[in-house]
Design a protein around this motif. Structure first.
Motif, PDB file in Angstrom:
ATOM      1  N   GLN A 175      10.256  -4.994  54.551  1.00  0.00           N
ATOM      2  CA  GLN A 175      10.098  -3.852  53.669  1.00  0.00           C
ATOM      3  C   GLN A 175       9.019  -4.137  52.623  1.00  0.00           C
ATOM      4  O   GLN A 175       8.872  -5.276  52.187  1.00  0.00           O
ATOM      5  N   VAL A 176       8.311  -3.092  52.244  1.00  0.00           N
ATOM      6  CA  VAL A 176       7.282  -3.185  51.217  1.00  0.00           C
ATOM      7  C   VAL A 176       7.690  -2.263  50.073  1.00  0.00           C
ATOM      8  O   VAL A 176       7.975  -1.088  50.314  1.00  0.00           O
ATOM      9  N   THR A 177       7.718  -2.806  48.878  1.00  0.00           N
ATOM     10  CA  THR A 177       8.174  -1.977  47.760  1.00  0.00           C
ATOM     11  C   THR A 177       7.557  -2.435  46.441  1.00  0.00           C
ATOM     12  O   THR A 177       7.175  -3.600  46.306  1.00  0.00           O
ATOM     13  N   THR A 178       7.442  -1.504  45.509  1.00  0.00           N
ATOM     14  CA  THR A 178       7.087  -1.893  44.141  1.00  0.00           C
ATOM     15  C   THR A 178       8.265  -1.673  43.190  1.00  0.00           C
ATOM     16  O   THR A 178       8.123  -1.802  41.984  1.00  0.00           O
ATOM     17  N   MET A 179       9.415  -1.331  43.746  1.00  0.00           N
ATOM     18  CA  MET A 179      10.577  -1.095  42.872  1.00  0.00           C
ATOM     19  C   MET A 179      11.053  -2.422  42.269  1.00  0.00           C
ATOM     20  O   MET A 179      10.876  -3.486  42.865  1.00  0.00           O
ATOM     21  N   ASP A 180      11.663  -2.327  41.113  1.00  0.00           N
ATOM     22  CA  ASP A 180      12.198  -3.500  40.441  1.00  0.00           C
ATOM     23  C   ASP A 180      13.481  -3.916  41.165  1.00  0.00           C
ATOM     24  O   ASP A 180      14.487  -3.204  41.108  1.00  0.00           O
ATOM     25  N   LEU A 181      13.455  -5.055  41.823  1.00  0.00           N
ATOM     26  CA  LEU A 181      14.623  -5.456  42.625  1.00  0.00           C
ATOM     27  C   LEU A 181      15.834  -5.747  41.743  1.00  0.00           C
ATOM     28  O   LEU A 181      16.977  -5.703  42.201  1.00  0.00           O
ATOM     29  N   ASP A 182      15.580  -6.051  40.467  1.00  0.00           N
ATOM     30  CA  ASP A 182      16.665  -6.280  39.514  1.00  0.00           C
ATOM     31  C   ASP A 182      17.386  -4.994  39.178  1.00  0.00           C
ATOM     32  O   ASP A 182      18.497  -5.022  38.653  1.00  0.00           O
ATOM     33  N   ILE A 184      17.242  -1.519  41.082  1.00  0.00           N
ATOM     34  CA  ILE A 184      16.789  -0.562  42.085  1.00  0.00           C
ATOM     35  C   ILE A 184      17.190   0.856  41.666  1.00  0.00           C
ATOM     36  O   ILE A 184      18.361   1.101  41.381  1.00  0.00           O
ATOM     37  N   LYS A 186      18.494   4.493  41.874  1.00  0.00           N
ATOM     38  CA  LYS A 186      19.451   5.117  42.792  1.00  0.00           C
ATOM     39  C   LYS A 186      19.482   6.627  42.594  1.00  0.00           C
ATOM     40  O   LYS A 186      19.246   7.111  41.487  1.00  0.00           O
ATOM     41  N   VAL A 192      19.552   4.297  47.622  1.00  0.00           N
ATOM     42  CA  VAL A 192      18.283   3.856  47.052  1.00  0.00           C
ATOM     43  C   VAL A 192      17.354   5.067  46.932  1.00  0.00           C
ATOM     44  O   VAL A 192      17.203   5.834  47.879  1.00  0.00           O
ATOM     45  N   PHE A 198       6.442   3.248  45.409  1.00  0.00           N
ATOM     46  CA  PHE A 198       5.000   3.482  45.332  1.00  0.00           C
ATOM     47  C   PHE A 198       4.544   4.640  46.225  1.00  0.00           C
ATOM     48  O   PHE A 198       3.749   5.488  45.835  1.00  0.00           O
ATOM     49  N   PHE A 199       5.048   4.642  47.451  1.00  0.00           N
ATOM     50  CA  PHE A 199       4.612   5.667  48.395  1.00  0.00           C
ATOM     51  C   PHE A 199       5.551   6.872  48.430  1.00  0.00           C
ATOM     52  O   PHE A 199       5.372   7.789  49.235  1.00  0.00           O
ATOM     53  N   GLY A 200       6.575   6.840  47.602  1.00  0.00           N
ATOM     54  CA  GLY A 200       7.526   7.952  47.572  1.00  0.00           C
ATOM     55  C   GLY A 200       8.421   7.995  48.792  1.00  0.00           C
ATOM     56  O   GLY A 200       9.075   9.004  49.063  1.00  0.00           O
TER      57      GLY A 200
END
Lengths: 463, 463
Positions: A175-182, A184, A186, A192, A198-200
């Motif tokens: 998976q590729v994401t810019t979300m803060d994994l700490d 997420i 919701k 999620v 980033f890409f919506g």
């Protein structure tokens, strides 16, 4: 300052003999007596080294003599022929300048190091003979592939790495994401919230550029991709990496036979190119890594590849079921042991196996008239097994849609792909070549980690 | 069935005139009268089309005449010269076989579509003139770059895409993970437990292969990378994409002057190669996309690039501060308006700006003797501004470490990079060329989304 490379000296020695040259490189060894000494110099331009003779009239004679392996130097001197010696020539140095010393704890010493150890220093291993040879061959192999396709007017297409679709099942994808994994984001119902990414939307790293490549083949007729692909498979083998490069040509107005001809021509072209452009490296592999390599590759270049259907191959293999860990039967997927038996023992040359049962192949492969098999081909080569997998693609809208429904694929995810069958569909085909597998085949190297500059595998992402 | 391509016919017409040929391609238009009709055929192999004449003695005359734009056909007939007509020859068809119809809702019609609309159908837009030209030039440009470096014995290195380091600041990077985003594993103290991720650590997509590339330059002397890089920047401009390709050569035993010579030679080589191999496409861009393009590129090929230090450039620009939105002063970063003014108005040719203040450049650039500037260079070209950025690299262990400490970089993250300065360090240099920016420069296309097959930008990851 213009330095002459060791490659230039070897390739055009007459132009340099008895003349002053300036070279730069890294010290492989130094040995000195009281009044003179010898340096073995490697400059990375060529597999062979160059001998440097220096003498005690130099004011830095002591400094030179105590250099460690790996030091960088610049040498000015006269290139002279040495007809009595092992090496063809040497430089009688007038000046040796130490460009960069090599600290005493330099991890590469003159002795042979294990592959396992060298993997822990991937920033230094390209300085060893083995990796000089591997990575030069890898570079030449890549270029040969580009040259093969460009000479034939194929268009090189850079298909995307980040993708919103998951063609081969999400389980294997990164998976590729810019979300803060700490933290997420919701949605109200607790899922999620990818609209905040980033890409919506949910995105991953691609496992293949094929479907994108097909869209370009329906515009340019003949295209190829050559780029990275990814697998998040938790498998720790000598043949699998999480990040590797693939070559995926797609050809329009072409059937399975055209596809096999292209694959055969490409493999032979690449082998010939590398053997011609890296003879020293290939000799090294043949002597120290895989005895018999050059003979095997020559045999491939000079063979007409065999052709056998899957059904015929199963019949041939069933007679030898006592030799296999996994017994074969019609409908089974071929294991490496079966593939190698076919190409090494039965055909004794590369062989295309064609027309596999549809159940063990991908949804986009063209259904044969028997309704049981698809127009697929795997190219098997001695010493490896499968090196190329390809197929004619299903070009009929209804049949493709039907197959997708059978497999539960969502029509809306493949709208663009179905469009190709709706607007000017042509019979077309393509294949995939794993680049690292190709380099392993050409070099005889047994572990994929040793043909990738900085390999990525489970729990390993160094540098 | 062996099809002749339209490219073959144009390039070697004498061999085909008055002979039977079979071609396959896609219909650009059909018009019929009662007894015969004309098809304009494009087969993707060549920018120009081929006229087909068909007649009512064919039993499928009606079927042919009602074909929609985009249909795929195979045509057998005689190639005849048409000295009176606009096109040099045509095929007088004996047979026209409809390979694949084009449904009535085909999104591409004969009229001109907007770029914005075409971006919504990235699987079909390569069938238009503009994107035929763009993506063929992109392919040729990529090959020219490989050929340039391979002719000079540079080793092509595939640096990794997934990386455990974050050289340019984590804010701009995409994270790569196989963890379940619905249920991120946490350590006892509540932090994300990256030991449970695929690589056992935090990983991202690379923003540059340079540092890895340098390790190979210290082994092979001259190397280049050519691969994808990523930026998670939330910027919606015509020049930025989240995924793009970069070329990053690194050369050992080389200084900033060598670096600039290499960059200049490469740019000129690529321009010459593309103009020679895609004259029809370049003429198209010159006529319909960017008038003056060919003249500008010819001027670049025939100019010696200018050289100016940053300090001199600031003096020159300060005299024109009234023309700029952002006023320049020593220490400021140059904006595109300043770069273009320098190359277009002052130098009227490409120009290298060198020796920038260290504060606005990266930590690894070699500090000049003035202790204020670094041995960096940006290559500015008319119409674009910066197209290449490079530098000599800091090769002194202590100076590099000192600079890292000043900037708060963690020494342990760069152990491998420091090692290069500890074991046989050499003076060395390198640069980066954004591939898409190069394609934009060669084609005159104004939006990066239109030179990438499937562009990825904020909120956009289609197909």
């Amino acid at each position: 300052m213009k330095l002459t490379t060791i490659r230039e000296i070897y390739k055009n020695r007459e132009a340099y003999l008895d003349k002053e040259v300036t070279v730069g490189g890294w010290v492989r060894s130094v040995r000195d007596s009281k009044t003179f000494g010898f340096i073995v110099l490697h400059d990375g331009s060529y597999f062979e080294t160059l001998q440097i003779v220096y003498h005690d009239e130099m004011e830095n004679f002591a400094e030179i003599s105590k250099m460690n392996v790996g030091a960088a130097i610049i040498v000015k001197g006269i290139l002279v022929a040495t007809p009595q010696a092992k090496q063809p020539f040497e430089i009688q140095a007038a000046e040796v300048t130490v460009e960069g010393v090599s600290a005493p704890d330099y991890p590469l010493q003159k002795k042979r190091h294990s592959m396992e150890y060298l993997r822990t220093i991937s920033h230094l291993r390209p300085r060893t003979n083995t990796f000089q040879a591997v990575f030069r061959v890898r570079s030449l192999c890549a270029y040969a592939i580009h040259q093969f396709f460009q000479e034939r007017d194929f268009v090189y297409v850079n298909t995307p790495l980040i993708t919103g679709s998951d063609c081969e099942g999400a389980g294997e994808m990164f998976q590729v994401t810019t979300m803060d994994l700490d933290n997420i984001p919701k949605t109200e119902d607790g899922a999620v919230d990818f609209t905040q990414d980033f890409f919506g939307k949910k995105t991953s790293l691609t496992v293949s550029g094929q479907l994108n490549g097909e869209t370009f083949a329906q515009a340019f007729r003949n295209i190829y991709t050559f780029g990275p692909t990814f697998r998040a498979e938790n498998s720790n083998t000598t043949r699998h990496a999480a990040e590797f490069w693939m070559i995926e040509p797609e050809i329009a107005f072409a059937d399975l036979e055209d596809d096999m001809e292209l694959a055969e021509a490409m493999l032979k072209y690449v082998i010939r190119y590398v053997m011609e452009h890296a003879p020293e490296e290939m000799q090294f592999f043949n002597s120290f890594v895989d005895k018999g390599l050059i003979e095997r590759l020559n045999h491939v270049v000079n063979s007409e590849f065999g052709r056998v259907t899957y059904t015929e191959a199963i019949e041939l293999l069933e007679k030898n079921n006592d030799k296999f860990d996994y017994k074969v039967y019609w409908g089974c997927d071929l294991q490496t042991e079966h593939e190698r038996y076919l190409t090494e023992q039965i055909f004794k040359r590369p062989v295309f196996v064609t027309d596999y049962p549809k159940e063990i192949k991908a949804f986009y492969m063209k259904l044969n008239d028997d309704n049981k098999t698809v127009a697929a081909m795997d190219c098997l080569v001695p010493g490896i097994g499968e090196i190329i997998g390809g197929s004619q693609r299903e070009d009929d809208y209804e049949k493709l849609l039907g197959r997708m429904k059978e497999l539960g694929l969502a029509e809306e995810d493949y709208g663009f792909y179905l469009d190709l069958r709706k607007y000017g569909s042509t019979h077309h085909a393509g294949f995939g070549l794993g680049f690292e597998r190709c380099v392993m085949y050409l070099t005889g190297m047994g572990n994929i980690r040793d043909v990738i500059p900085f390999p990525r595998t489970v729990n390993n992402c160094e540098l």
